[in-house]
Design an enzyme around this catalytic site. Structure first.
Site, PDB file in Angstrom:
ATOM      1  N   ASP A  94       0.862  -1.192   0.000  1.00 52.63           N
ATOM      2  CA  ASP A  94       0.000   0.000   0.000  1.00 52.63           C
ATOM      3  C   ASP A  94       0.890   1.232   0.000  1.00 52.63           C
ATOM      4  OD1 ASP A  94      -3.258   0.175   0.996  1.00 52.63           O
ATOM      5  OD2 ASP A  94      -2.097   2.021   0.828  1.00 52.63           O
ATOM      6  N   THR A  97     -12.206   1.941  -6.296  1.00 55.36           N
ATOM      7  CA  THR A  97     -12.784   2.492  -7.531  1.00 55.36           C
ATOM      8  C   THR A  97     -14.025   3.290  -7.141  1.00 55.36           C
ATOM      9  OG1 THR A  97     -14.029   0.433  -7.864  1.00 55.36           O
ATOM     10  CG2 THR A  97     -11.966   0.654  -9.061  1.00 55.36           C
ATOM     11  N   THR A 148     -13.588  -3.701  -8.293  1.00 55.05           N
ATOM     12  CA  THR A 148     -14.783  -3.723  -9.137  1.00 55.05           C
ATOM     13  C   THR A 148     -14.616  -2.682 -10.237  1.00 55.05           C
ATOM     14  OG1 THR A 148     -16.113  -4.425  -7.292  1.00 55.05           O
ATOM     15  CG2 THR A 148     -17.285  -3.374  -9.117  1.00 55.05           C
ATOM     16  N   LEU A 196     -17.558 -10.568  -1.616  1.00 58.12           N
ATOM     17  CA  LEU A 196     -17.520 -10.605  -0.155  1.00 58.12           C
ATOM     18  C   LEU A 196     -18.515  -9.635   0.449  1.00 58.12           C
ATOM     19  CD1 LEU A 196     -13.649 -10.328   0.247  1.00 58.12           C
ATOM     20  CD2 LEU A 196     -15.030 -12.397  -0.043  1.00 58.12           C
ATOM     21  N   GLY A 231     -36.171  -3.037   4.854  1.00 59.91           N
ATOM     22  CA  GLY A 231     -35.434  -2.238   5.831  1.00 59.91           C
ATOM     23  C   GLY A 231     -35.396  -0.787   5.411  1.00 59.91           C
ATOM     24  N   CYS A 273     -20.678  -0.908  -1.832  1.00 62.78           N
ATOM     25  CA  CYS A 273     -20.826  -1.557  -3.141  1.00 62.78           C
ATOM     26  C   CYS A 273     -22.124  -1.214  -3.868  1.00 62.78           C
ATOM     27  CB  CYS A 273     -20.731  -3.066  -2.981  1.00 62.78           C
ATOM     28  SG  CYS A 273     -19.075  -3.580  -2.534  1.00 62.78           S
ATOM     29  N   LYS A 288     -22.666   2.480  -5.202  1.00 59.11           N
ATOM     30  CA  LYS A 288     -21.652   2.860  -6.199  1.00 59.11           C
ATOM     31  C   LYS A 288     -21.762   1.992  -7.463  1.00 59.11           C
ATOM     32  CE  LYS A 288     -17.373   1.105  -5.181  1.00 59.11           C
ATOM     33  NZ  LYS A 288     -16.887   0.253  -6.254  1.00 59.11           N
ATOM     34  N   LYS A 341     -25.023  -1.647   7.908  1.00 61.17           N
ATOM     35  CA  LYS A 341     -25.525  -2.960   8.331  1.00 61.17           C
ATOM     36  C   LYS A 341     -24.715  -3.378   9.548  1.00 61.17           C
ATOM     37  CE  LYS A 341     -22.620  -6.092   5.796  1.00 61.17           C
ATOM     38  NZ  LYS A 341     -22.575  -7.253   4.928  1.00 61.17           N
TER      39      LYS A 341
HETATM   40  C1  UDX Z   1     -22.470  -6.528  -1.052  1.00 63.86           C
HETATM   41  C2  UDX Z   1     -22.634  -7.890  -1.749  1.00 63.86           C
HETATM   42  O1  UDX Z   1     -23.486  -8.717  -0.956  1.00 63.86           O
HETATM   43  C3  UDX Z   1     -21.286  -8.535  -1.946  1.00 63.86           C
HETATM   44  O2  UDX Z   1     -21.436  -9.753  -2.683  1.00 63.86           O
HETATM   45  C4  UDX Z   1     -20.405  -7.578  -2.736  1.00 63.86           C
HETATM   46  O3  UDX Z   1     -19.121  -8.118  -2.931  1.00 63.86           O
HETATM   47  C5  UDX Z   1     -20.302  -6.252  -2.023  1.00 63.86           C
HETATM   48  O4  UDX Z   1     -21.604  -5.715  -1.803  1.00 63.86           O
HETATM   49  P1  UDX Z   1     -22.075  -5.661   1.441  1.00 63.86           P
HETATM   50  O5  UDX Z   1     -22.189  -4.283   0.859  1.00 63.86           O
HETATM   51  O6  UDX Z   1     -20.984  -5.959   2.379  1.00 63.86           O
HETATM   52  O7  UDX Z   1     -21.961  -6.744   0.256  1.00 63.86           O
HETATM   53  O8  UDX Z   1     -23.412  -5.944   2.238  1.00 63.86           O
HETATM   54  P2  UDX Z   1     -24.767  -6.780   2.040  1.00 63.86           P
HETATM   55  O9  UDX Z   1     -24.864  -7.751   3.128  1.00 63.86           O
HETATM   56  O10 UDX Z   1     -24.912  -7.274   0.670  1.00 63.86           O
HETATM   57  O11 UDX Z   1     -25.850  -5.626   2.324  1.00 63.86           O
HETATM   58  C6  UDX Z   1     -25.914  -4.466   1.520  1.00 63.86           C
HETATM   59  C7  UDX Z   1     -27.028  -3.574   1.972  1.00 63.86           C
HETATM   60  O12 UDX Z   1     -28.291  -4.155   1.676  1.00 63.86           O
HETATM   61  C8  UDX Z   1     -27.052  -3.284   3.467  1.00 63.86           C
HETATM   62  O13 UDX Z   1     -27.391  -1.935   3.672  1.00 63.86           O
HETATM   63  C9  UDX Z   1     -28.125  -4.210   3.999  1.00 63.86           C
HETATM   64  O14 UDX Z   1     -28.719  -3.740   5.186  1.00 63.86           O
HETATM   65  C10 UDX Z   1     -29.112  -4.195   2.845  1.00 63.86           C
HETATM   66  N1  UDX Z   1     -29.946  -5.387   2.794  1.00 63.86           N
HETATM   67  C11 UDX Z   1     -29.399  -6.609   2.524  1.00 63.86           C
HETATM   68  C12 UDX Z   1     -31.324  -5.273   2.983  1.00 63.86           C
HETATM   69  O15 UDX Z   1     -31.849  -4.172   3.227  1.00 63.86           O
HETATM   70  N2  UDX Z   1     -32.097  -6.399   2.892  1.00 63.86           N
HETATM   71  C13 UDX Z   1     -31.572  -7.624   2.614  1.00 63.86           C
HETATM   72  O16 UDX Z   1     -32.357  -8.577   2.548  1.00 63.86           O
HETATM   73  C14 UDX Z   1     -30.183  -7.733   2.435  1.00 63.86           C
END
Ligand code: UDX
Length: 433
Positions: free
Chosen positions: A30, A86, A122, A153, A256, A263, A266, A324
Site C-alpha cells: 500500500d 474504484t 470492481t 464478499l 429495511g 458496493c 456505487k 448494516k
Molecule cells: C455486497 C454484496 O453482498 C457482496 O457480494 C459484494 O461483494 C459487495 O456488496 P455488502 O455491501 O458488504 O456486500 O453488504 P450486504 O450484506 O450485501 O448488504 C448491503 C445492503 O443491503 C445493506 O445496507 C443491507 O442492510 C441491505 N440489505 C441486505 C437489505 O436491506 N435487505 C436484505 O435482505 C439484504
C-alpha cells in the site's frame, strides 16, 4: 505461489489474508504509510470479524507480510492482484479508475515474464483491456496476462464468503492466466467450490450484474413492504411466500431502511453509466436506485409520523448508525439521511452504535454520541432501530421504558415481535407489517 496484493483496503486485506491461509506466500502493498505501519505493528485498520486472528496467524507462519516498497516484491510475483479503490466519480457516477491505471503503470516495469495481473477491484467492462494496454505500452517486451477476478464478499462475513464461496468467477482471455488462477484457487476447488471461467469482459460485467440484481431484490421487497402496510398484510409472510420458490430464493428479501455500503450504491450507478455509454439503458436498475434513494429519505419521515408529527422539543434515540451490522462502515448508510431529516425537523438525536461511532463522527455531526443503547434512550421520545446489531435484538424493554419519555419503538429492521413489545407497554412501528 507468490502473490502480491496491491491495496490493503477491505478487499485486498481480506483476500490477501485468505490466500496466505490457503498456503500461498502473500505480500500486501500500500502507498499509505500509516496503514502499512499499523499492519506491521499487528493492528488491523478495518473492523471485520475474525480478520485480526487470521492476519496474526499467517504473519506468524511467515506467509503474509506487508510493505510500502513495491519494487522489492513485484519481480518475484506469479500473480499480482489489483485491489485498489474504484470510488464513484463526482458528477457522473462512473467508476473512478485512476488508482487502477496508476497501479498498472507503476507495476509494469517491475514485473517478470509469465506474471498474471488480476483485477480484483470492481471495474467496468473493458478495464482489463486498458490495463493490458498500459502494461504493454510501459514494458513492451514483457510476456504477461491480464485477468479479472471479481469478489463477492459481504462486509462482516467476508472471511466465510471468501473461504466458502457460492462460486469463484475468473475472467481470462488465455490458457496461461486460467492455469495460474486455477492454481491460486486450488485449495477451494479441491473442496468442491465452483470455479466459473469466462471471458474477461463477462467476468467484469458479472460483478456489476450480481450487485444490481441483489439491490433489485431489496428495492422490490421494500416497495412490497410499503404496499403491505397499506393493505394490511405482513411483508415477512409475503417474503417467505415468494422466497420459498427456488426460482426466486429466500435471501435478500429483508425489508429495511434501504441499502447502503461501499458496493450497491456505487456499483448500481457505475452499471447505469456503462449502459448509457454502450447505448443499452438499464431501466430496471435506474428505478432500483431511485426507489432506494427515496426510501432512505422517507425513513426519517416515518419516524416523525410515528411520533404523531409533533417534533417540537423532541429527542430521538437512534440505535445503529452503520449501513448494516458487523461493520464500522458508514458509507451511504441510511442513518445519514435519517439523521438529516430528523435534525431538519428540529429533533435532537442521541445515537449509539457498537462499532461505527468513530467512522460516523467523520460523516455525521450535530448529534449526541452515547455510551450504550440505554444511555441513548434516556429522556427520548422515540427509539429507532436503524441497524440490525445483535446488541439491539434483546433490549431490556422494562429498563428502556423507565428511561424513555415515550415508549415508542420504530423498528426499521423488524427485529421484534409486536406482541412482545406491546406486552411491555410500548407502541410499536415496524416495516411492512
Ligand atoms: C455486497 C454484496 O453482498 C457482496 O457480494 C459484494 O461483494 C459487495 O456488496 P455488502 O455491501 O458488504 O456486500 O453488504 P450486504 O450484506 O450485501 O448488504 C448491503 C445492503 O443491503 C445493506 O445496507 C443491507 O442492510 C441491505 N440489505 C441486505 C437489505 O436491506 N435487505 C436484505 O435482505 C439484504
Amino acid at each position: 505461489m507468490r502473490i502480491v496484493m496491491i491495496g490493503t483496503g477491505y478487499v485486498g486485506l481480506v483476500s490477501g489474508a485468505c490466500f496466505a491461509d490457503f498456503g500461498h506466500h502473500v505480500t500486501c502493498v500500500d502507498k499509505d504509510k500509516s496503514k502499512i505501519d499499523a499492519l506491521l505493528d499487528g493492528k488491523i485498520p478495518i473492523f471485520e470479524p475474525g480478520l485480526d486472528a487470521l492476519v496474526e496467524s499467517n504473519v506468524a507462519s511467515g506467509r503474509l507480510d506487508f510493505t510500502l516498497d513495491i519494487a522489492s516484491v513485484l519481480p518475484e510475483a506469479d500473480a499480482v492482484f489489483i485491489a485498489v479503490g474504484t470510488p464513484s466519480r463526482r458528477g457522473d457516477g462512473h467508476a473512478d479508475l485512476s488508482y487502477v491505471y496508476a497501479a498498472a503503470e507503476e507495476m509494469a516495469p517491475l514485473l517478470r515474464d509469465g506474471v498474471v495481473v488480476v483485477d480484483k477491484s470492481t471495474v467496468p467492462v473493458g478495464t482489463g483491456d486498458e490495463v493490458e494496454a498500459i502494461i504493454k505500452r510501459t514494458n513492451p517486451s514483457l510476456e504477461f496476462s491480464v485477468a479479472s477476478n471479481p469478489e463477492f464478499l459481504r462486509e462482516g462475513a467476508a472471511i466465510n464468503d471468501f473461504k466458502r464461496p457460492d462460486r469463484v468467477v475468473i475472467g481470462v482471455n488465455d490458457d496461461h492466466a486460467e492455469a495460474v488462477l486455477q492454481e491460486v484457487y486450488r485449495p477451494l476447488t479441491r473442496n468442491d467450490a465452483q470455479l466459473l471461467s469466462m471471458s474477461r469482459r463477462a467476468a467484469e460485467l458479472t460483478k456489476y450484474a450480481a450487485n444490481a440484481f441483489l439491490a433489485t431484490k431489496i428495492s422490490f421487497i421494500n416497495e412490497i413492504a410499503d404496499l403491505c402496510e397499506k393493505v394490511g398484510a405482513d411483508v415477512r409472510d409475503v417474503a417467505k411466500g415468494i422466497g420459498s420458490d427456488s426460482r426466486i430464493g429466500a435471501r435478500f428479501l429483508q425489508p429495511g431502511p434501504g441499502y447502503g455500503g461501499s458496493c450497491f450504491p456505487k456499483d448500481t450507478l457505475a452499471l447505469l453509466k456503462t449502459g448509457q455509454d454502450y447505448g443499452a439503458p438499464l431501466q430496471i436498475v435506474d428505478s432500483v436506485v431511485q426507489v432506494n434513494n427515496r426510501r432512505k429519505l422517507a425513513m426519517g419521515q416515518k419516524v416523525i409520523d410515528a411520533m404523531g408529527g409533533d417534533t417540537h422539543s423532541k429527542t430521538v434515540a437512534l440505535l445503529g448508525l452503520t449501513f448494516k451490522a458487523n461493520t464500522d462502515d458508514m458509507r451511504d448508510s441510511p442513518a445519514i439521511d435519517i439523521v438529516k431529516t430528523l435534525k431538519d425537523a428540529g429533533i435532537t438525536v442521541r445515537a449509539y452504535d457498537p462499532e461505527g461511532m468513530d467512522t460516523s463522527k467523520a460523516v455525521i455531526d450535530g448529534l449526541t454520541y452515547c455510551e450504550n443503547s440505554y444511555d441513548a434512550m434516556t429522556g427520548a421520545d422515540a427509539t429507532v432501530i436503524v441497524t440490525e446489531w445483535d446488541a439491539f435484538r434483546a433490549l431490556d424493554l422494562d429498563r428502556a421504558k423507565e428511561l424513555l419519555k415515550r415508549p415508542l419503538l420504530v423498528d426499521l429492521r423488524n427485529l421484534y415481535s409486536r406482541t412482545d413489545v406491546e406486552k411491555h407497554g410500548f407502541e410499536y412501528v415496524a416495516v411492512g407489517r
